[in-house]
Design an enzyme around this catalytic site. Structure first.
Site, PDB file in Angstrom:
ATOM      1  CD1 TRP A  84      49.711  41.606 105.893  1.00  0.00           C
ATOM      2  CD2 TRP A  84      50.341  40.027 107.337  1.00  0.00           C
ATOM      3  NE1 TRP A  84      48.585  40.948 106.323  1.00  0.00           N
ATOM      4  CE2 TRP A  84      48.940  39.985 107.207  1.00  0.00           C
ATOM      5  CE3 TRP A  84      50.960  39.126 108.204  1.00  0.00           C
ATOM      6  CZ2 TRP A  84      48.141  39.066 107.907  1.00  0.00           C
ATOM      7  CZ3 TRP A  84      50.169  38.216 108.904  1.00  0.00           C
ATOM      8  CH2 TRP A  84      48.787  38.196 108.748  1.00  0.00           C
ATOM      9  CG  ASP A 110      53.988  38.765 102.082  1.00  0.00           C
ATOM     10  OD1 ASP A 110      53.262  38.100 101.313  1.00  0.00           O
ATOM     11  OD2 ASP A 110      53.695  38.985 103.283  1.00  0.00           O
ATOM     12  CE  LYS A 167      45.334  36.819 103.109  1.00  0.00           C
ATOM     13  NZ  LYS A 167      46.670  37.090 103.484  1.00  0.00           N
TER      14      LYS A 167
HETATM   15  C1  LIG Z   1      47.494  37.035 104.811  1.00  0.00           C
HETATM   16  C2  LIG Z   1      48.858  37.546 104.678  1.00  0.00           C
HETATM   17  C3  LIG Z   1      49.951  36.959 105.354  1.00  0.00           C
HETATM   18  C4  LIG Z   1      49.789  35.852 106.366  1.00  0.00           C
HETATM   19  O1  LIG Z   1      49.504  34.666 105.810  1.00  0.00           O
HETATM   20  P1  LIG Z   1      49.230  33.374 106.714  1.00  0.00           P
HETATM   21  O2  LIG Z   1      49.077  32.339 105.644  1.00  0.00           O
HETATM   22  O3  LIG Z   1      47.985  33.615 107.496  1.00  0.00           O
HETATM   23  O4  LIG Z   1      50.413  33.138 107.561  1.00  0.00           O
HETATM   24  C5  LIG Z   1      51.212  37.450 105.125  1.00  0.00           C
HETATM   25  N1  LIG Z   1      51.411  38.477 104.281  1.00  0.00           N
HETATM   26  C6  LIG Z   1      50.399  39.074 103.623  1.00  0.00           C
HETATM   27  C7  LIG Z   1      50.679  40.208 102.708  1.00  0.00           C
HETATM   28  C8  LIG Z   1      49.093  38.627 103.795  1.00  0.00           C
HETATM   29  O5  LIG Z   1      48.090  39.226 103.155  1.00  0.00           O
END
Ligand SMILES: *Cc1c(COP(=O)(O)O)cnc(C)c1O
Length: 360
Positions: free
Chosen positions: A102, A172, A196
């Site tokens: 990511w 993030d 999540k």
């Molecule tokens: C799942 C995830 C993403 C991507 O998210 P999307 O909504 O599928 O674009 C980005 N960063 C982290 C840490 C994630 O777990």
């Protein structure tokens, strides 16, 4: 068929109480005579839903008043472009720590617009640790410093935040939001895709310090401009109305648990049950160095691919699903987000013990 224990990394399980409440309100919401999905986003009923969702985010995360809370679309991945386009327009430069896929994707996207300095990486050991950072290597004129706080795929977490001085820290937090207490004031911007820990896919939560917006690049599309969304209360266009409604129910559920601090205690207990077993097992082992372990995502392996496959298959039959690890790590991964009860982790560990006994 009854509900299984779902260890998916995302979209992932939601609290049963939330699903049941949504079911009850599905066809007719309150006195509206219609479902939340059918409502105008500008109606009184919907205004109340989005406003109370924002108020709950602010309350549960203790968001300071000089931060905007935005409900956007495009997933976490759109933020990889929105952040450089909005925050990277001064010196056109950012620092980033490469702790997994990511962070790598965020860096690749940012590189299309600005200069990206990769401060450190843990690629040498399949991202099984968080690199030690040397402050003297940070760019003093970076527009922001970017990290992925919890690495969903590799199961690592920054337990210590980099000291970036006046450079805004951007994180993030897609896979750890509201899993433990976080001091929002230490960050310039935080974002999380909802799927999540907050609700269904389709909503992305952004928390951004006010002084960092309004300086977007000329090429920045209107829909990628934080200022536009902030000025319009996330209603510049139709927001993901139903997703925001479910997020509100999840936040009410977190509040009923006693808030983020109480949820953190439960998460620490769950993680401790699983890691303690992994550390004592002769068959299974965690793949991450102990000091950087995630509370939310726990990758583990045996030393035998066939045994891994057998475990995943038998676990599924026993009602423990989505335990297959990410293709780049192999083995297994148990994602134990807020909605996973302690009993789910206890039952998984009991199953792993039994499997180890039977396959010695
Ligand atoms: C799942 C995830 C993403 C991507 O998210 P999307 O909504 O599928 O674009 C980005 N960063 C982290 C840490 C994630 O777990």
């Amino acid at each position: 068929m009854s509900r299984v224990y779902n260890f998916s990394a995302g979209p992932s399980m939601l609290p049963k109480e939330v699903l049941e409440k949504a079911q009850k309100e599905m066809v007719e919401y309150g006195a509206a005579g219609m479902s939340v999905m059918e409502m105008s986003h500008r109606s009184k009923d919907y205004e109340e839903i989005i406003n109370s969702c924002e108020a709950l985010v602010r309350e549960l995360m203790h968001v300071p008043d000089n931060y905007k809370v935005l409900f956007l679309q495009g997933g976490g991945s759109s933020q990889f472009a929105m952040i450089p386009m909005n925050l990277g327009n001064k010196n056109k430069k950012c620092d980033i720590v490469i702790t997994g896929q990511w962070a790598k994707k965020a860096a690749q996207e940012a590189e299309r617009y600005i200069t990206v300095n990769k401060i450190a990486s843990s690629a040498d050991k399949t991202f099984s640790y968080i690199p030690k950072l040397d402050k003297s290597t940070f760019s003093k004129d970076a527009d922001y410093f970017y990290i992925c706080l919890n690495n969903t795929i590799y199961g690592t977490k920054f337990n210590q935040l980099p000291d970036t001085g006046d450079v805004p820290l951007v994180a993030d937090i897609s896979s750890c939001i509201m899993s433990e207490e976080l001091d929002v004031s230490k960050f310039g911007l935080l974002f999380a895709g909802a799927q999540k820990n907050l609700g269904p896919a389709g909503v992305t939560l952004v928390i951004v310090r006010e002084d960092l917006i309004g300086n977007q690049m000329d090429i920045c599309p209107t829909m990628f401009n934080y200022q536009i969304h902030a000025d319009n209360g996330s209603m510049y266009n139709t927001p993901p109305t139903y997703g925001i409604y479910i997020m509100k129910l999840v936040l009410e559920w977190i509040k009923e648990q006693g808030g983020v601090a109480a949820v953190q205690k439960i998460n620490e207990k769950k993680a401790d049950i699983l890691y303690s077993f992994l550390d004592s097992s002769k068959m299974f082992r965690g793949t991450v160095v102990p000091e950087d372990r995630s509370l939310m995502n726990v990758p583990f392996v045996t030393d035998d691919d066939d045994l891994n496959a057998k475990f995943i298959k038998e676990a599924k039959e026993a009602g423990f699903v989505n335990l297959k690890g990410h293709r780049t790590v192999g083995g297994m991964r148990a994602s134990i987000y807020n909605a996973m009860p302690v009993e789910g982790v206890e039952a998984l560990v009991a199953f792993m013990k039994k499997f180890e006994e039977e396959n010695k």
